[in-house]
Structures are given as C-alpha cells and as structure tokens.
Enzyme design. Structure first.
Site, PDB file in Angstrom:
ATOM      1  N   ASP A 293       8.217  28.354   8.148  1.00  0.00           N
ATOM      2  CA  ASP A 293       8.092  28.130   9.603  1.00  0.00           C
ATOM      3  C   ASP A 293       6.640  28.178  10.078  1.00  0.00           C
ATOM      4  OD1 ASP A 293      10.849  28.096   9.510  1.00  0.00           O
ATOM      5  OD2 ASP A 293      11.127  29.512  11.149  1.00  0.00           O
TER       6      ASP A 293
ATOM      7  N   ALA B 147       7.690  31.762  14.961  1.00  0.00           N
ATOM      8  CA  ALA B 147       6.542  31.287  14.177  1.00  0.00           C
ATOM      9  C   ALA B 147       5.547  30.576  15.087  1.00  0.00           C
ATOM     10  CB  ALA B 147       7.011  30.342  13.079  1.00  0.00           C
TER      11      ALA B 147
ATOM     12  N   GLY C 155      16.686  28.957  16.293  1.00  0.00           N
ATOM     13  CA  GLY C 155      16.459  28.459  14.930  1.00  0.00           C
ATOM     14  C   GLY C 155      15.449  27.324  14.907  1.00  0.00           C
TER      15      GLY C 155
END
Ligand code: PMV
Length: 334
Positions: free
Chosen positions: A161, A119, A114
């Site tokens: 992100d 990204a 997370g």
C-alpha cells in the site's frame, strides 16, 4: 514555512493476501487523494488537525430544528496513529527532532474501505514533514518509511500500500521490491460495501488456516502467485486491448474465487461481485483484505450499468481512474 503534500488511494488488482507469503501482487494508484499540510509550531508538540476525512457510517438524525450527528469516531482516531508515527519517524531521521509540528489533513479517500487510506495519509505526512525538515527523500524512500509506519501501527504488512501510494501508476510488487508496469487505462468501477474488515485480523485468520492445513492452503496461495504472473504477462504483452481486458477479467474471477476459498469474502462482497458480473463486467473481485471494504469490476463500455447494479445490490459505486501520480508536493510556502 508550510508544505502541502498529497498521496493517492490504491486498489490491489491481483494478489492480496498471497503477497504476505512472498508471492507477487499487482496494484495501482487511483484518483482519490489525501492532502497533508505541515508547519512548525512554537511548543514542541505534535498537533494533528483532521478537519475533513471521509469516515464511513456517518449517521445523522433530525428532530424538529435540531441535527444530531451519531458517528463512530473510532476509524478517524485510527488514522491519527498513522499520522503520529509518520511524523515521529521523520523527526528521528532528521537532526531537528525536538521541533514541534502541526499537520492538517483533508481526504477524499473513505477511511477503512480497503482503498489504502492509512497508507496514503502516512505517505502524504512523510512527504510534507520531510520537506519541512529539509530532507530530500525520493518517493521510494518515502514508501519504505510508510511501510515502517504500517509495521509499527498494525504489526504485519507486505508494504504494497505505501509503495504504490508513494510511487503511483501500476506496480508489480514482491518482497519489498517493485517494478512499474506499462500504464494502461482501465475502465473500473469500485463498489464499497459500507462496512470495513480489519486487515490485521484477516491476515491473522489466513495465517492460522495456513498453519493448520498447509497442504490445502499452500496450493491456493501458489495459484494466486501464478495468476499474478499470468496477469503481468497479459499487461506487458502484445495482445490488443479487448483481448487483454477479457483475459484480465477471467483472472480477476479466478482470484476472487481463491480469496473466497481463503474465507475473506462476505455475503455483501460476493453479492456486489455477482451483481457487477451480471451487469456485464468482464471480471469482478474483492480488492484489499476483504471482510467488508471494497470490490472492483473491470467493465469496458459498461461502467454506468455496473455502477447501477452495484447500487441496487446495496453498495456504493465509485467510477475511478488509475492515477499516474504517487506522492506530490503541492505547495511550499516560505
Ligand atoms: O486492507 P488493505 O486493502 O490495505 O489490503 C491489505 C492487503 C493484504 O495483502 C491483505 C495485506 C498486506 O499487507 O499486503
């Protein structure tokens, strides 16, 4: 020619999930990075070398003089889809689309925690490959391409992100537009649960609740949007730093409660959140999609106590700093 680019991990400070519904969110780049080196190859293929990427759940067993690795390579394989889409998008943007490209990746960012590892790898790949192809893309443009990669690989994404990974620092993000907030040192501790949730499934679960009971879930999402507005006022306001930390901590706790109400917390996440608060953090909440992954705590002068409490509660603590830098071209070798 060979180009190396790097991009940072991120934490969402406020507003995950509600950001998917057009509400604002605040995120920051942190000082863990993914490095991607790109070069042309002779055959027209895409080749990806991922020699050192941090995947969770590495299990090693010993028997006499032998070491056995019993790792789950599923997460590592997932990373490769982001890299591949990133290369293909850049090839489409350029007029040298038939060229073969080899990229090698090393990363300090745990995969599936997370912290935006997908990204970051997409942004660093776009940065390196676009420079190799002679394209001059701004960090904003790289962030937008990174968002397209996420949409292709995972279906739904707000784009926060790849934007924060490309731009760096602190951002306020809403509906694809961002603004930089003034830089502020935050004494943070990130706690990793050791497991990961699926962003795609968690976003779909919240969507289902919203569709089944909009009159209940709608106000929760609205409230999240409002608290992000309040957090922005605190960050940009004239208060002294102690008052700012106190207010931000309280807003983090409210945000965590609302995320719990949406059903994206887990027993382990909540245990780490409470352990951090009991050890003196001013605020603690989930960061990112939830269902596992990470929480973070704001802990001025108490970072090591909070890190110890997270460890005792069974998490992996990481004392991190906000990174001013987003995408960086590290080296161009001709
Ligand atoms: O799973 P993460 O940490 O990348 O967080 C995703 C944030 C969400 O708001 C849940 C989804 C999104 O696309 O913004």
């Amino acid at each position: 020619m060979r180009v190396t680019a790097s991009a940072p991990a991120k934490i969402i400070l406020f507003g995950e999930h509600s950001v998917v519904y057009g509400k604002p969110a605040i995120a920051a780049a942190i000082d863990l990075r993914t490095y991607v080196t790109a070069r042309f190859n002779e055959n027209r293929r895409i080749k990806i070398e991922a020699r050192d990427i941090k995947t969770p759940g590495l299990i090693v067993s010993f028997s006499e003089n032998e070491i056995y690795f019993e790792s789950d390579y599923g997460k590592a394989a997932e990373v490769l889809s982001y890299v591949r889409q990133a290369i293909e998008l850049v090839r489409e943007e350029s007029d040298r689309s038939g060229k073969g490209v080899t990229v090698s990746i090393t990363s300090q960012i745990p995969v599936g925690a997370g912290l935006g590892s997908s990204a970051a790898v997409a942004v660093a790949t776009i940065g390196a490959v676009s420079r190799l192809f002679g394209l001059e893309l701004s960090p904003e443009e790289v962030g937008k391409l990174g968002h397209r990669v996420e949409l292709l690989v995972q279906g739904a994404s707000s784009g926060i992100d790849p934007t924060v990974s490309a731009i760096g620092g602190f951002i306020h993000y809403q509906n694809g537009s961002f603004e930089h907030l003034p830089f502020m040192e935050l004494p943070l501790v990130v706690g990793y649960t050791g497991s990961s949730g699926s962003t795609k499934e968690l976003v779909a679960m919240v969507r289902e609740s919203y569709e089944d009971m909009p009159e209940v879930i709608g106000p929760i999402l609205n409230s999240m949007g409002m608290l992000v507005g309040k957090a922005k006022d605190v960050i940009t306001g004239e208060h002294g730093v102690d008052l700012k930390f106190g207010l931000l901590g309280r807003l983090m706790n409210v945000n965590h409660g609302l995320l719990d109400a949406l059903g994206v917390s887990t027993k382990k996440l909540s245990e780490l959140v409470y352990a951090a608060r009991v050890a003196g953090a001013l605020g603690a909440k989930i960061t990112g999609a939830g269902g596992g992954g990470c929480m973070y705590a704001l802990a001025p002068k108490r970072q090591s106590e909070v890190a110890t409490a997270i460890k005792i509660a069974g998490g992996t603590p990481m004392i991190t700093r906000i990174s001013r830098d987003g995408l960086r071209i590290e080296e161009v070798e001709r």
